[in-house]
Design a protein around this motif. Structure first.
Motif, mmCIF file in Angstrom:
data_model
loop_
_atom_site.group_PDB
_atom_site.id
_atom_site.type_symbol
_atom_site.label_atom_id
_atom_site.label_comp_id
_atom_site.label_asym_id
_atom_site.label_seq_id
_atom_site.Cartn_x
_atom_site.Cartn_y
_atom_site.Cartn_z
ATOM 1 N N GLY A 296 0.820 -1.214 0.000
ATOM 2 C CA GLY A 296 0.000 0.000 0.000
ATOM 3 C C GLY A 296 0.851 1.261 0.000
ATOM 4 O O GLY A 296 0.590 2.203 -0.757
ATOM 5 N N ASN A 297 1.892 1.284 0.836
ATOM 6 C CA ASN A 297 2.778 2.448 0.885
ATOM 7 C C ASN A 297 3.494 2.665 -0.439
ATOM 8 O O ASN A 297 3.594 3.801 -0.924
ATOM 9 C CB ASN A 297 3.811 2.286 2.012
ATOM 10 C CG ASN A 297 3.211 2.466 3.383
ATOM 11 O OD1 ASN A 297 2.142 3.064 3.548
ATOM 12 N ND2 ASN A 297 3.894 1.955 4.392
ATOM 13 N N LEU A 298 3.996 1.600 -1.028
ATOM 14 C CA LEU A 298 4.679 1.724 -2.320
ATOM 15 C C LEU A 298 3.729 2.252 -3.393
ATOM 16 O O LEU A 298 4.072 3.173 -4.144
ATOM 17 C CB LEU A 298 5.249 0.374 -2.765
ATOM 18 C CG LEU A 298 6.576 -0.039 -2.177
ATOM 19 C CD1 LEU A 298 6.899 -1.489 -2.540
ATOM 20 C CD2 LEU A 298 7.691 0.886 -2.654
ATOM 21 N N LEU A 299 2.546 1.669 -3.473
ATOM 22 C CA LEU A 299 1.601 2.065 -4.522
ATOM 23 C C LEU A 299 1.143 3.518 -4.363
ATOM 24 O O LEU A 299 1.024 4.245 -5.352
ATOM 25 C CB LEU A 299 0.413 1.102 -4.551
ATOM 26 C CG LEU A 299 0.765 -0.317 -5.005
ATOM 27 C CD1 LEU A 299 -0.379 -1.278 -4.697
ATOM 28 C CD2 LEU A 299 1.124 -0.357 -6.493
ATOM 29 N N ARG A 300 0.906 3.960 -3.142
ATOM 30 C CA ARG A 300 0.529 5.371 -2.910
ATOM 31 C C ARG A 300 1.656 6.301 -3.352
ATOM 32 O O ARG A 300 1.419 7.304 -4.032
ATOM 33 C CB ARG A 300 0.180 5.611 -1.438
ATOM 34 C CG ARG A 300 -1.252 5.227 -1.091
ATOM 35 C CD ARG A 300 -1.641 5.661 0.318
ATOM 36 N NE ARG A 300 -0.882 4.943 1.350
ATOM 37 C CZ ARG A 300 -1.134 3.700 1.740
ATOM 38 N NH1 ARG A 300 -2.133 3.024 1.192
ATOM 39 N NH2 ARG A 300 -0.415 3.139 2.685
ATOM 40 N N ALA A 301 2.879 5.966 -2.966
ATOM 41 C CA ALA A 301 4.020 6.794 -3.354
ATOM 42 C C ALA A 301 4.232 6.777 -4.869
ATOM 43 O O ALA A 301 4.585 7.800 -5.468
ATOM 44 C CB ALA A 301 5.279 6.314 -2.628
ATOM 45 N N GLU A 302 4.001 5.650 -5.500
ATOM 46 C CA GLU A 302 4.144 5.547 -6.954
ATOM 47 C C GLU A 302 3.114 6.417 -7.660
ATOM 48 O O GLU A 302 3.430 7.070 -8.661
ATOM 49 C CB GLU A 302 4.001 4.090 -7.400
ATOM 50 C CG GLU A 302 5.185 3.229 -7.015
ATOM 51 C CD GLU A 302 4.959 1.760 -7.287
ATOM 52 O OE1 GLU A 302 4.227 1.408 -8.242
ATOM 53 O OE2 GLU A 302 5.515 0.937 -6.537
ATOM 54 N N LYS A 303 1.871 6.425 -7.164
ATOM 55 C CA LYS A 303 0.838 7.268 -7.767
ATOM 56 C C LYS A 303 1.229 8.739 -7.671
ATOM 57 O O LYS A 303 1.109 9.488 -8.638
ATOM 58 C CB LYS A 303 -0.517 7.035 -7.097
ATOM 59 C CG LYS A 303 -1.229 5.810 -7.598
ATOM 60 C CD LYS A 303 -2.576 5.674 -6.948
ATOM 61 C CE LYS A 303 -3.620 5.843 -8.016
ATOM 62 N NZ LYS A 303 -4.947 5.421 -7.581
ATOM 63 N N GLU A 304 1.707 9.154 -6.487
ATOM 64 C CA GLU A 304 2.117 10.549 -6.289
ATOM 65 C C GLU A 304 3.293 10.921 -7.186
ATOM 66 O O GLU A 304 3.369 12.043 -7.663
ATOM 67 C CB GLU A 304 2.470 10.783 -4.824
ATOM 68 C CG GLU A 304 1.267 10.766 -3.911
ATOM 69 C CD GLU A 304 1.637 10.879 -2.444
ATOM 70 O OE1 GLU A 304 2.787 11.295 -2.123
ATOM 71 O OE2 GLU A 304 0.780 10.541 -1.602
ATOM 72 N N ALA A 305 4.198 9.993 -7.408
ATOM 73 C CA ALA A 305 5.383 10.247 -8.233
ATOM 74 C C ALA A 305 5.137 9.949 -9.710
ATOM 75 O O ALA A 305 6.048 10.091 -10.517
ATOM 76 C CB ALA A 305 6.560 9.417 -7.719
ATOM 77 N N ARG B 100 -1.920 -16.604 1.345
ATOM 78 C CA ARG B 100 -3.063 -15.692 1.526
ATOM 79 C C ARG B 100 -2.593 -14.246 1.468
ATOM 80 O O ARG B 100 -3.227 -13.400 0.849
ATOM 81 C CB ARG B 100 -3.780 -15.974 2.856
ATOM 82 C CG ARG B 100 -4.689 -17.176 2.825
ATOM 83 C CD ARG B 100 -5.615 -17.224 4.044
ATOM 84 N NE ARG B 100 -4.910 -17.221 5.317
ATOM 85 C CZ ARG B 100 -4.450 -18.307 5.931
ATOM 86 N NH1 ARG B 100 -4.608 -19.503 5.382
ATOM 87 N NH2 ARG B 100 -3.843 -18.211 7.101
ATOM 88 N N ALA B 101 -1.468 -13.979 2.098
ATOM 89 C CA ALA B 101 -0.917 -12.622 2.082
ATOM 90 C C ALA B 101 -0.460 -12.228 0.677
ATOM 91 O O ALA B 101 -0.645 -11.076 0.259
ATOM 92 C CB ALA B 101 0.242 -12.514 3.072
ATOM 93 N N LYS B 102 0.117 -13.157 -0.073
ATOM 94 C CA LYS B 102 0.513 -12.857 -1.459
ATOM 95 C C LYS B 102 -0.711 -12.582 -2.329
ATOM 96 O O LYS B 102 -0.696 -11.706 -3.195
ATOM 97 C CB LYS B 102 1.363 -13.988 -2.049
ATOM 98 C CG LYS B 102 2.748 -14.134 -1.451
ATOM 99 C CD LYS B 102 3.575 -12.863 -1.519
ATOM 100 C CE LYS B 102 4.275 -12.685 -2.848
ATOM 101 N NZ LYS B 102 5.182 -11.508 -2.851
ATOM 102 N N ARG B 103 -1.817 -13.337 -2.087
ATOM 103 C CA ARG B 103 -3.073 -13.059 -2.813
ATOM 104 C C ARG B 103 -3.559 -11.650 -2.512
ATOM 105 O O ARG B 103 -3.974 -10.919 -3.412
ATOM 106 C CB ARG B 103 -4.164 -14.057 -2.413
ATOM 107 C CG ARG B 103 -4.258 -15.275 -3.261
ATOM 108 C CD ARG B 103 -5.554 -16.054 -3.072
ATOM 109 N NE ARG B 103 -6.026 -16.234 -1.714
ATOM 110 C CZ ARG B 103 -5.609 -17.175 -0.866
ATOM 111 N NH1 ARG B 103 -4.665 -18.024 -1.233
ATOM 112 N NH2 ARG B 103 -6.122 -17.272 0.339
ATOM 113 N N ALA B 104 -3.519 -11.268 -1.250
ATOM 114 C CA ALA B 104 -3.949 -9.926 -0.859
ATOM 115 C C ALA B 104 -3.044 -8.868 -1.496
ATOM 116 O O ALA B 104 -3.529 -7.825 -1.962
ATOM 117 C CB ALA B 104 -3.948 -9.791 0.663
ATOM 118 N N GLN B 105 -1.753 -9.140 -1.539
ATOM 119 C CA GLN B 105 -0.814 -8.220 -2.172
ATOM 120 C C GLN B 105 -1.148 -8.044 -3.658
ATOM 121 O O GLN B 105 -1.197 -6.930 -4.172
ATOM 122 C CB GLN B 105 0.615 -8.725 -2.005
ATOM 123 C CG GLN B 105 1.664 -7.820 -2.630
ATOM 124 C CD GLN B 105 3.055 -8.404 -2.569
ATOM 125 O OE1 GLN B 105 3.246 -9.603 -2.813
ATOM 126 N NE2 GLN B 105 4.028 -7.579 -2.239
#
Length: 189
Positions: A76-85, A108-113
């Motif tokens: 989530g943090n990476l994707l938000r920062a990528e959108k801003e940049a 399960r965590a990889k599916r969520a990712q």
């Protein structure tokens, strides 16, 4: 192309080296030292002017809550920062068959990712590499290992790194790229 590879594992270092070999500016960063993908601190500065982010980071824990929290938060943090940049391509390394492996907290965590990446609005590619999917190794009292009679196609880490780099180089597919060895053999052979 300018690429940031999140993760300095064997695969992460291999991805950065291959992208450099392909003529791109690629930097591999340790997600716990140079930036914090867990808090988002430093991501905006890091991603300024970046064309592609390759996420090959690995959870420090594999317990149910820990791995889910790590992958959900950091992605989530990476994707938000990528959108801003305005990063044009997000590449994430995953595992083939995550949708079928319901009992594993890691899968399960990889599916969520993967779901976060797909829903983010950032152009993406999910590179899935092969891992046997049917309870392939079971230990009993640490004395014996039983292998299921399944066919596998394991792939070397350097081949995974090369496939991830070529995917990053080729542009977003907004879907899944599968990576597996050409060689097949029975696990219990």
């Amino acid at each position: 192309m300018k690429a940031i590879v999140i993760g300095r594992s064997t695969i992460g270092s291999g991805v950065a080296a291959k992208l450099t070999e392909l003529g791109h500016e690629a930097v591999s960063v340790d997600p716990t030292v140079e930036v914090s993908i867990r808090t988002g601190e430093g991501l905006g500065r890091l991603l300024s002017g970046v064309d592609v982010v390759v996420d090959v980071s690995e959870s420090p824990t594999f317990g149910d809550a820990g791995v889910m929290e790590f992958l959900s938060t950091t992605t989530g943090n990476l994707l938000r920062a990528e959108k801003e940049a305005t990063v044009g391509h997000h590449v994430v390394l995953s595992v083939s068959g995550v949708e079928r492996m319901r009992r594993s907290s890691y899968f399960r965590a990889k599916r969520a990712q993967e779901a976060l990446v797909k829903a983010s609005g950032v152009p993406y590619s999910i590179v899935q590499f092969f891992v046997p999917t049917k309870g392939n190794v079971v230990t009993e009292n640490c004395e014996a290992v039983h292998l299921s009679n399944i066919e596998i196609q394991p792939v070397y880490a350097n081949h995974v790194a090369s496939a991830v780099a070529h995917t990053a180089d080729g542009g977003a597919v907004n879907g899944i790229v599968d990576v597996a060895s050409q060689q097949r053999f029975q696990l219990d052979s």
